[in-house]
Motif scaffolding. Structure first.
Motif, PDB file in Angstrom:
ATOM      1  N   VAL A 115      34.146  73.712 114.781  1.00 37.93           N
ATOM      2  CA  VAL A 115      33.243  73.320 113.700  1.00 37.93           C
ATOM      3  C   VAL A 115      32.343  74.518 113.429  1.00 37.93           C
ATOM      4  N   GLU A 116      32.259  74.897 112.156  1.00 38.35           N
ATOM      5  CA  GLU A 116      31.450  76.048 111.765  1.00 38.35           C
ATOM      6  C   GLU A 116      30.510  75.648 110.643  1.00 38.35           C
ATOM      7  N   VAL A 117      29.277  76.105 110.737  1.00 40.53           N
ATOM      8  CA  VAL A 117      28.281  75.899 109.688  1.00 40.53           C
ATOM      9  C   VAL A 117      27.919  77.269 109.147  1.00 40.53           C
ATOM     10  N   ARG A 118      28.075  77.425 107.832  1.00 41.19           N
ATOM     11  CA  ARG A 118      27.807  78.706 107.177  1.00 41.19           C
ATOM     12  C   ARG A 118      26.554  78.606 106.327  1.00 41.19           C
ATOM     13  N   ASP A 119      25.799  79.698 106.310  1.00 43.89           N
ATOM     14  CA  ASP A 119      24.616  79.762 105.457  1.00 43.89           C
ATOM     15  C   ASP A 119      24.472  81.160 104.884  1.00 43.89           C
ATOM     16  N   SER A 120      23.509  81.352 104.005  1.00 41.40           N
ATOM     17  CA  SER A 120      23.382  82.611 103.279  1.00 41.40           C
ATOM     18  C   SER A 120      22.592  83.672 104.027  1.00 41.40           C
ATOM     19  N   SER A 121      22.002  83.348 105.159  1.00 43.02           N
ATOM     20  CA  SER A 121      21.223  84.316 105.923  1.00 43.02           C
ATOM     21  C   SER A 121      22.148  85.182 106.776  1.00 43.02           C
ATOM     22  N   ARG A 122      21.834  86.462 106.875  1.00 44.55           N
ATOM     23  CA  ARG A 122      22.600  87.352 107.746  1.00 44.55           C
ATOM     24  C   ARG A 122      21.898  87.546 109.092  1.00 44.55           C
ATOM     25  N   ALA A 123      20.797  86.842 109.301  1.00 43.63           N
ATOM     26  CA  ALA A 123      20.096  86.902 110.586  1.00 43.63           C
ATOM     27  C   ALA A 123      20.864  86.061 111.600  1.00 43.63           C
ATOM     28  N   LEU A 124      21.315  86.705 112.658  1.00 41.99           N
ATOM     29  CA  LEU A 124      22.083  85.998 113.684  1.00 41.99           C
ATOM     30  C   LEU A 124      21.149  85.151 114.555  1.00 41.99           C
ATOM     31  N   GLU A 144      23.004  69.975 115.615  1.00 46.02           N
ATOM     32  CA  GLU A 144      22.198  71.153 115.986  1.00 46.02           C
ATOM     33  C   GLU A 144      22.451  72.333 115.042  1.00 46.02           C
ATOM     34  N   LEU A 145      23.722  72.600 114.738  1.00 42.30           N
ATOM     35  CA  LEU A 145      24.024  73.734 113.870  1.00 42.30           C
ATOM     36  C   LEU A 145      23.511  73.516 112.455  1.00 42.30           C
ATOM     37  N   VAL A 146      23.663  72.316 111.925  1.00 38.90           N
ATOM     38  CA  VAL A 146      23.178  72.030 110.573  1.00 38.90           C
ATOM     39  C   VAL A 146      21.654  72.102 110.531  1.00 38.90           C
ATOM     40  N   ALA A 147      20.991  71.540 111.524  1.00 36.16           N
ATOM     41  CA  ALA A 147      19.521  71.593 111.562  1.00 36.16           C
ATOM     42  C   ALA A 147      19.030  73.040 111.580  1.00 36.16           C
ATOM     43  N   ASN A 148      19.686  73.885 112.356  1.00 32.92           N
ATOM     44  CA  ASN A 148      19.289  75.298 112.396  1.00 32.92           C
ATOM     45  C   ASN A 148      19.501  75.977 111.045  1.00 32.92           C
ATOM     46  N   VAL A 199       6.563  68.462 124.832  1.00 33.77           N
ATOM     47  CA  VAL A 199       6.177  67.920 123.531  1.00 33.77           C
ATOM     48  C   VAL A 199       6.819  68.672 122.376  1.00 33.77           C
ATOM     49  N   ASN A 200       7.305  69.884 122.632  1.00 31.18           N
ATOM     50  CA  ASN A 200       7.915  70.676 121.574  1.00 31.18           C
ATOM     51  C   ASN A 200       9.428  70.593 121.692  1.00 31.18           C
ATOM     52  N   GLU A 201      10.043  69.809 120.832  1.00 32.11           N
ATOM     53  CA  GLU A 201      11.492  69.631 120.873  1.00 32.11           C
ATOM     54  C   GLU A 201      12.229  70.762 120.174  1.00 32.11           C
ATOM     55  N   ARG A 202      11.542  71.609 119.426  1.00 30.14           N
ATOM     56  CA  ARG A 202      12.195  72.688 118.693  1.00 30.14           C
ATOM     57  C   ARG A 202      12.489  73.861 119.608  1.00 30.14           C
ATOM     58  N   GLY A 203      13.486  74.648 119.221  1.00 31.62           N
ATOM     59  CA  GLY A 203      13.790  75.859 119.957  1.00 31.62           C
ATOM     60  C   GLY A 203      14.828  75.690 121.040  1.00 31.62           C
ATOM     61  N   ARG A 204      15.375  74.492 121.199  1.00 29.47           N
ATOM     62  CA  ARG A 204      16.349  74.272 122.262  1.00 29.47           C
ATOM     63  C   ARG A 204      17.739  73.978 121.736  1.00 29.47           C
ATOM     64  N   GLY A 205      17.942  74.028 120.420  1.00 29.33           N
ATOM     65  CA  GLY A 205      19.221  73.660 119.820  1.00 29.33           C
ATOM     66  C   GLY A 205      20.385  74.479 120.321  1.00 29.33           C
ATOM     67  N   SER A 216      21.151  66.478 104.784  1.00 28.05           N
ATOM     68  CA  SER A 216      22.539  66.905 104.986  1.00 28.05           C
ATOM     69  C   SER A 216      22.958  66.830 106.455  1.00 28.05           C
ATOM     70  N   GLY A 217      22.006  66.788 107.372  1.00 28.17           N
ATOM     71  CA  GLY A 217      22.341  66.662 108.793  1.00 28.17           C
ATOM     72  C   GLY A 217      23.123  65.390 109.093  1.00 28.17           C
ATOM     73  N   PRO A 218      22.592  64.223 108.718  1.00 28.22           N
ATOM     74  CA  PRO A 218      23.350  62.989 108.955  1.00 28.22           C
ATOM     75  C   PRO A 218      24.676  62.956 108.200  1.00 28.22           C
ATOM     76  N   VAL A 219      24.720  63.529 107.009  1.00 27.36           N
ATOM     77  CA  VAL A 219      25.979  63.581 106.248  1.00 27.36           C
ATOM     78  C   VAL A 219      27.005  64.391 107.025  1.00 27.36           C
ATOM     79  N   ALA A 220      26.611  65.577 107.492  1.00 25.23           N
ATOM     80  CA  ALA A 220      27.531  66.439 108.247  1.00 25.23           C
ATOM     81  C   ALA A 220      28.010  65.745 109.518  1.00 25.23           C
ATOM     82  N   ARG A 221      27.113  65.065 110.219  1.00 26.55           N
ATOM     83  CA  ARG A 221      27.510  64.347 111.440  1.00 26.55           C
ATOM     84  C   ARG A 221      28.553  63.285 111.133  1.00 26.55           C
ATOM     85  N   ARG A 222      28.297  62.479 110.103  1.00 26.89           N
ATOM     86  CA  ARG A 222      29.240  61.412 109.765  1.00 26.89           C
ATOM     87  C   ARG A 222      30.574  61.980 109.293  1.00 26.89           C
ATOM     88  N   LEU A 223      30.541  63.112 108.573  1.00 28.51           N
ATOM     89  CA  LEU A 223      31.796  63.734 108.139  1.00 28.51           C
ATOM     90  C   LEU A 223      32.601  64.210 109.341  1.00 28.51           C
TER      91      LEU A 223
END
Length: 181
Positions: A123-132, A96-100, A143-149, A66-73
């Motif tokens: 642009v807003e991405v909504r999900d079912s988690s209430r964790a901010l 970044e928001l969709v990946a998170n 080497v760790n690309e995660r955590g910088r979004g 869904s990340g590439p779909v959201a980007r293209r949309l």
């Protein structure tokens, strides 16, 4: 408890193609939404997001594809709204928001909302988690690309934030639109 937008999971017979799966069908059938390919999702949603007179929100399955779909949309919306100067930043920030949302929220769908008001694109991405979300300020190992979004979101957007919703949260960014006179 069902996640954001997941209350009704009835099946829609024959909703495996875009022609058969209208927006109303997909709203009522999570399983129909999950059966659609990336191409079918783009075809079904592009016009809906580009139409400034209707609510500019769509649901996507919570999966990495869904990340590439959201980007293209979002790129399609920015091009149709003639916001060419925001293409690169809008694409990266949406990614970044969709990946998170896909990585950290446990729901089966995410929402993508695009809106414009004078001087701003949101642009807003909504999900079912209430964790901010929280931004990691320590330097990541190369080497760790995660955590910088969210650091990227903070650096490239004019403003960003997160709002608790009745059934989850929305994480958003805004870009200033330089209006041409």
């Amino acid at each position: 408890m069902a996640g954001w937008g997941e209350a009704d999971q009835s099946s829609v017979p024959g909703a495996g193609t875009v022609a058969e799966a209208s927006w109303i069908d997909v709203q009522g059938s999570l399983s129909a939404l999950e059966r659609l390919s990336s191409e079918e999702l783009e075809e079904m949603y592009c016009g809906r997001l580009c139409d400034q007179s209707s609510p500019n929100e769509v649901r996507l399955p919570s999966r990495p594809a869904s990340g590439p779909v959201a980007r293209r949309l979002v790129l399609s919306v920015l091009e149709s709204w003639e916001l060419h100067q925001l293409l690169e930043a809008g694409e990266l920030l949406t990614s970044e928001l969709v990946a998170n949302a896909v990585r950290h929220a446990a729901g089966r769908t995410i929402g993508l909302h695009v809106s414009r008001k004078p001087g701003w694109l949101r642009v807003e991405v909504r999900d079912s988690s209430r964790a901010l979300p929280c931004m990691i300020m320590a330097e990541s190992k190369p080497v760790n690309e995660r955590g910088r979004g969210l650091k990227i979101v903070d650096d490239l957007s004019d403003r960003w934030g997160a709002d608790l919703l009745p059934r989850g949260k929305g994480v958003w960014f805004e870009l200033k639109v330089r209006e041409r006179h």
